[in-house]
Design a protein around this motif. Structure first.
Motif, PDB file in Angstrom:
ATOM      1  N   THR A  60     -30.699  43.285   6.267  1.00  0.00           N
ATOM      2  CA  THR A  60     -31.742  44.038   6.953  1.00  0.00           C
ATOM      3  C   THR A  60     -33.008  44.028   6.120  1.00  0.00           C
ATOM      4  O   THR A  60     -32.967  44.193   4.913  1.00  0.00           O
ATOM      5  CB  THR A  60     -31.283  45.487   7.181  1.00  0.00           C
ATOM      6  OG1 THR A  60     -30.037  45.468   7.878  1.00  0.00           O
ATOM      7  CG2 THR A  60     -32.297  46.253   7.993  1.00  0.00           C
ATOM      8  N   GLY A  69     -29.441  53.174   1.431  1.00  0.00           N
ATOM      9  CA  GLY A  69     -28.901  54.236   2.271  1.00  0.00           C
ATOM     10  C   GLY A  69     -28.422  53.735   3.607  1.00  0.00           C
ATOM     11  O   GLY A  69     -28.207  52.542   3.831  1.00  0.00           O
ATOM     12  N   GLU A  70     -28.292  54.684   4.514  1.00  0.00           N
ATOM     13  CA  GLU A  70     -27.750  54.401   5.823  1.00  0.00           C
ATOM     14  C   GLU A  70     -28.838  53.848   6.749  1.00  0.00           C
ATOM     15  O   GLU A  70     -30.016  54.143   6.592  1.00  0.00           O
ATOM     16  CB  GLU A  70     -27.223  55.720   6.407  1.00  0.00           C
ATOM     17  CG  GLU A  70     -25.982  55.567   7.239  1.00  0.00           C
ATOM     18  CD  GLU A  70     -25.446  56.918   7.652  1.00  0.00           C
ATOM     19  OE1 GLU A  70     -25.472  57.193   8.856  1.00  0.00           O
ATOM     20  OE2 GLU A  70     -25.007  57.670   6.770  1.00  0.00           O
ATOM     21  N   GLY A  71     -28.456  53.073   7.710  1.00  0.00           N
ATOM     22  CA  GLY A  71     -29.416  52.492   8.634  1.00  0.00           C
ATOM     23  C   GLY A  71     -29.800  53.411   9.773  1.00  0.00           C
ATOM     24  O   GLY A  71     -30.675  53.090  10.556  1.00  0.00           O
ATOM     25  N   TRP A  72     -29.183  54.561   9.877  1.00  0.00           N
ATOM     26  CA  TRP A  72     -29.454  55.484  10.964  1.00  0.00           C
ATOM     27  C   TRP A  72     -30.376  56.590  10.479  1.00  0.00           C
ATOM     28  O   TRP A  72     -30.106  57.242   9.486  1.00  0.00           O
ATOM     29  CB  TRP A  72     -28.146  56.089  11.455  1.00  0.00           C
ATOM     30  CG  TRP A  72     -28.320  56.978  12.631  1.00  0.00           C
ATOM     31  CD1 TRP A  72     -28.342  58.342  12.627  1.00  0.00           C
ATOM     32  CD2 TRP A  72     -28.511  56.576  13.977  1.00  0.00           C
ATOM     33  NE1 TRP A  72     -28.522  58.814  13.881  1.00  0.00           N
ATOM     34  CE2 TRP A  72     -28.635  57.750  14.742  1.00  0.00           C
ATOM     35  CE3 TRP A  72     -28.597  55.360  14.618  1.00  0.00           C
ATOM     36  CZ2 TRP A  72     -28.840  57.723  16.110  1.00  0.00           C
ATOM     37  CZ3 TRP A  72     -28.795  55.335  15.977  1.00  0.00           C
ATOM     38  CH2 TRP A  72     -28.908  56.505  16.697  1.00  0.00           C
ATOM     39  N   ALA A  73     -31.481  56.791  11.172  1.00  0.00           N
ATOM     40  CA  ALA A  73     -32.433  57.832  10.784  1.00  0.00           C
ATOM     41  C   ALA A  73     -32.687  58.729  11.990  1.00  0.00           C
ATOM     42  O   ALA A  73     -32.804  58.247  13.118  1.00  0.00           O
ATOM     43  CB  ALA A  73     -33.737  57.220  10.313  1.00  0.00           C
TER      44      ALA A  73
END
Length: 139
Positions: A60, A69-73
């Motif tokens: 990404t 971190g995570e890809g969901w925000a």
């Protein structure tokens, strides 16, 4: 005599209808050519591009920085509501300019004034509804 007159009237109506549908066939042909052009362009791009997947290419991309971190925000919906309201009122202001030119034309003053107040009334009712639902409250 009546049969001859009826036949000529029918022939004239058929000629008008043929011209009417011919103009739609030109629009349909142009739409078909547009879709065909896009399909050929995408197909050529798919056939001509190199396909060499590497781990770096599958990673990404975030502005040149490795993602952390995570890809969901989580995103606040209220920002979109304000943007949507802005777009609505910007488009409505675009409709005010042609109205102003027609309003200045002789013979259209009262009619266009009533139409515009009806239009602005609908906008006001929509804005009041959004306000009553609490959409405009910044929490």
């Amino acid at each position: 005599m009546r049969e001859t007159l009826g036949d000529s009237t029918t022939a004239a109506a058929d000629a008008v209808a043929a011209g009417y549908f011919q103009s739609y066939s030109v629009v349909g042909l142009l739409a078909l050519l547009g879709v065909l052009f896009v399909a050929v362009a995408f197909g050529a791009g798919r056939l001509l591009r190199p396909v060499v997947p590497t781990p770096e290419k599958l990673l990404t991309y975030e502005c040149g920085v490795d993602p952390v971190g995570e890809g969901w925000a989580h995103t606040q919906v209220r920002y979109y509501v304000y943007a949507f309201l802005y777009v609505i009122f910007a488009v409505d202001s675009i409709f005010l300019f042609p109205w102003a030119t027609v309003f200045a034309a002789p013979g259209y003053g009262a009619t266009t004034l009533v139409e515009m107040f009806v239009f602005l009334g609908f906008l006001a009712v929509g804005l009041l509804y959004a306000y009553k639902k609490g959409v405009l409250a910044w929490t």
